[in-house]
Design a protein around this motif. Structure first.
Motif, mmCIF file in Angstrom:
data_model
loop_
_atom_site.group_PDB
_atom_site.id
_atom_site.type_symbol
_atom_site.label_atom_id
_atom_site.label_comp_id
_atom_site.label_asym_id
_atom_site.label_seq_id
_atom_site.Cartn_x
_atom_site.Cartn_y
_atom_site.Cartn_z
ATOM 1 N N MET A 127 0.987 -1.059 -0.351
ATOM 2 C CA MET A 127 -0.137 -0.011 0.154
ATOM 3 C C MET A 127 0.787 1.122 0.056
ATOM 4 O O MET A 127 1.811 1.611 1.049
ATOM 5 C CB MET A 127 -0.790 0.108 1.248
ATOM 6 N N ALA A 128 1.482 2.213 -1.025
ATOM 7 C CA ALA A 128 1.724 3.501 -1.112
ATOM 8 C C ALA A 128 0.974 4.217 -0.047
ATOM 9 O O ALA A 128 -0.352 4.282 0.364
ATOM 10 C CB ALA A 128 1.320 4.502 -2.482
ATOM 11 N N VAL A 129 2.211 5.518 0.557
ATOM 12 C CA VAL A 129 1.825 6.455 1.136
ATOM 13 C C VAL A 129 1.786 7.663 0.231
ATOM 14 O O VAL A 129 2.680 8.232 -0.310
ATOM 15 C CB VAL A 129 2.459 6.719 2.312
ATOM 16 N N HIS A 130 0.355 8.044 -0.023
ATOM 17 C CA HIS A 130 0.600 9.310 -0.812
ATOM 18 C C HIS A 130 1.478 10.875 -0.010
ATOM 19 O O HIS A 130 1.243 10.463 1.095
ATOM 20 C CB HIS A 130 -0.642 9.849 -0.440
ATOM 21 N N ASP A 131 2.671 11.097 -0.949
ATOM 22 C CA ASP A 131 2.742 12.625 -0.169
ATOM 23 C C ASP A 131 1.838 12.866 1.382
ATOM 24 O O ASP A 131 2.688 13.984 1.760
ATOM 25 C CB ASP A 131 3.821 13.186 -0.949
ATOM 26 N N ASP A 132 0.963 14.139 0.706
ATOM 27 C CA ASP A 132 0.158 14.555 1.649
ATOM 28 C C ASP A 132 0.114 13.995 2.556
ATOM 29 O O ASP A 132 0.206 15.104 3.698
ATOM 30 C CB ASP A 132 -1.373 14.899 0.524
ATOM 31 N N CYS A 133 -0.319 12.705 3.020
ATOM 32 C CA CYS A 133 -0.051 12.391 4.507
ATOM 33 C C CYS A 133 0.742 12.201 5.311
ATOM 34 O O CYS A 133 0.811 12.718 6.454
ATOM 35 C CB CYS A 133 -0.648 10.753 4.031
ATOM 36 N N LYS A 134 1.914 12.500 4.765
ATOM 37 C CA LYS A 134 3.155 12.864 5.235
ATOM 38 C C LYS A 134 3.104 14.265 5.653
ATOM 39 O O LYS A 134 3.326 14.689 6.505
ATOM 40 C CB LYS A 134 4.442 12.506 4.975
ATOM 41 N N LEU A 135 3.588 15.257 4.853
ATOM 42 C CA LEU A 135 3.345 16.427 5.085
ATOM 43 C C LEU A 135 1.858 16.933 6.528
ATOM 44 O O LEU A 135 2.456 17.487 6.437
ATOM 45 C CB LEU A 135 2.989 16.791 3.324
ATOM 46 N N ARG A 136 0.936 16.844 5.402
ATOM 47 C CA ARG A 136 0.078 17.097 7.012
ATOM 48 C C ARG A 136 0.064 16.687 8.045
ATOM 49 O O ARG A 136 0.211 17.420 9.046
ATOM 50 C CB ARG A 136 -1.545 16.370 5.869
ATOM 51 N N PHE A 137 0.526 15.481 8.490
ATOM 52 C CA PHE A 137 1.212 14.764 9.814
ATOM 53 C C PHE A 137 1.494 15.694 9.781
ATOM 54 O O PHE A 137 1.770 16.265 10.846
ATOM 55 C CB PHE A 137 1.186 13.237 9.316
ATOM 56 N N LEU A 138 3.051 16.050 9.643
ATOM 57 C CA LEU A 138 4.312 17.098 10.108
ATOM 58 C C LEU A 138 3.889 18.832 10.611
ATOM 59 O O LEU A 138 3.787 18.739 11.064
ATOM 60 C CB LEU A 138 5.521 17.116 8.623
ATOM 61 N N GLU A 139 2.654 18.868 9.549
ATOM 62 C CA GLU A 139 2.208 20.394 9.792
ATOM 63 C C GLU A 139 1.451 20.489 10.981
ATOM 64 O O GLU A 139 1.521 21.255 12.066
ATOM 65 C CB GLU A 139 1.414 20.738 8.828
ATOM 66 N N LEU A 140 0.827 19.389 11.118
ATOM 67 C CA LEU A 140 -0.191 19.356 12.300
ATOM 68 C C LEU A 140 1.032 18.783 13.651
ATOM 69 O O LEU A 140 0.916 19.493 14.933
ATOM 70 C CB LEU A 140 -0.573 17.710 12.659
ATOM 71 N N LYS A 141 1.954 18.657 13.699
ATOM 72 C CA LYS A 141 2.977 17.598 14.651
ATOM 73 C C LYS A 141 4.005 19.591 15.126
ATOM 74 O O LYS A 141 3.922 19.814 16.542
ATOM 75 C CB LYS A 141 4.156 16.456 13.870
#
Length: 132
Positions: free
Chosen positions: A1-15
């Motif tokens: 299962m691939a993970v869209h880059d947007d997932c990591k980007l948004r998570f970093l913004e949250l964190k």
């Protein structure tokens, strides 16, 4: 299962920037990819977040929970919630269960993990007890 880059980007913004209170992720079965489905704004309450999870479909979610410790310290914990309601499709539950660990590794900074099959398992009391 691939993970869209947007997932990591948004998570970093949250964190790092606390731009969001929560993120709900969805697996797009056709593209075999995890994508961002919903972003919760910083003012969002925990109840609003919990209510935003679909009643009969699996999701992954991240919630940034603020709380005050017994020593009166302001703290925050990032929760990863694997939402897999009993009423969701068996195939969906299997896909979410088998992809969870790989997806979670992509999100660096998760402090507490919860597995939930019904709303009582992610109630505010459960979150509070797991946070401290």
């Amino acid at each position: 299962m691939a993970v869209h880059d947007d997932c990591k980007l948004r998570f970093l913004e949250l964190k790092a920037k606390r731009t969001y209170r929560s993120i709900v992720f969805k697996i797009e079965e056709k593209q075999k990819e995890v994508i961002v489905e919903k972003l919760g704004d910083p003012e969002q309450s925990y109840e609003d977040f919990a209510a935003s999870l679909p009643a009969d479909e699996c999701r992954y979610a991240v919630y940034d929970f603020d709380f005050v410790t017994a020593e009166n310290c302001q703290k925050s914990r990032i929760f990863f919630i694997a939402w897999s309601p009993d009423t969701s499709r068996v195939r969906s539950k299997m896909i979410y269960a088998s992809s969870k660990d790989r997806f979670k590794r992509e999100l660096d900074g998760i402090q507490v993990e919860l597995q939930a099959t019904d709303p009582t398992e992610i109630g505010l009391d459960v979150i509070k007890s797991r946070a401290s």
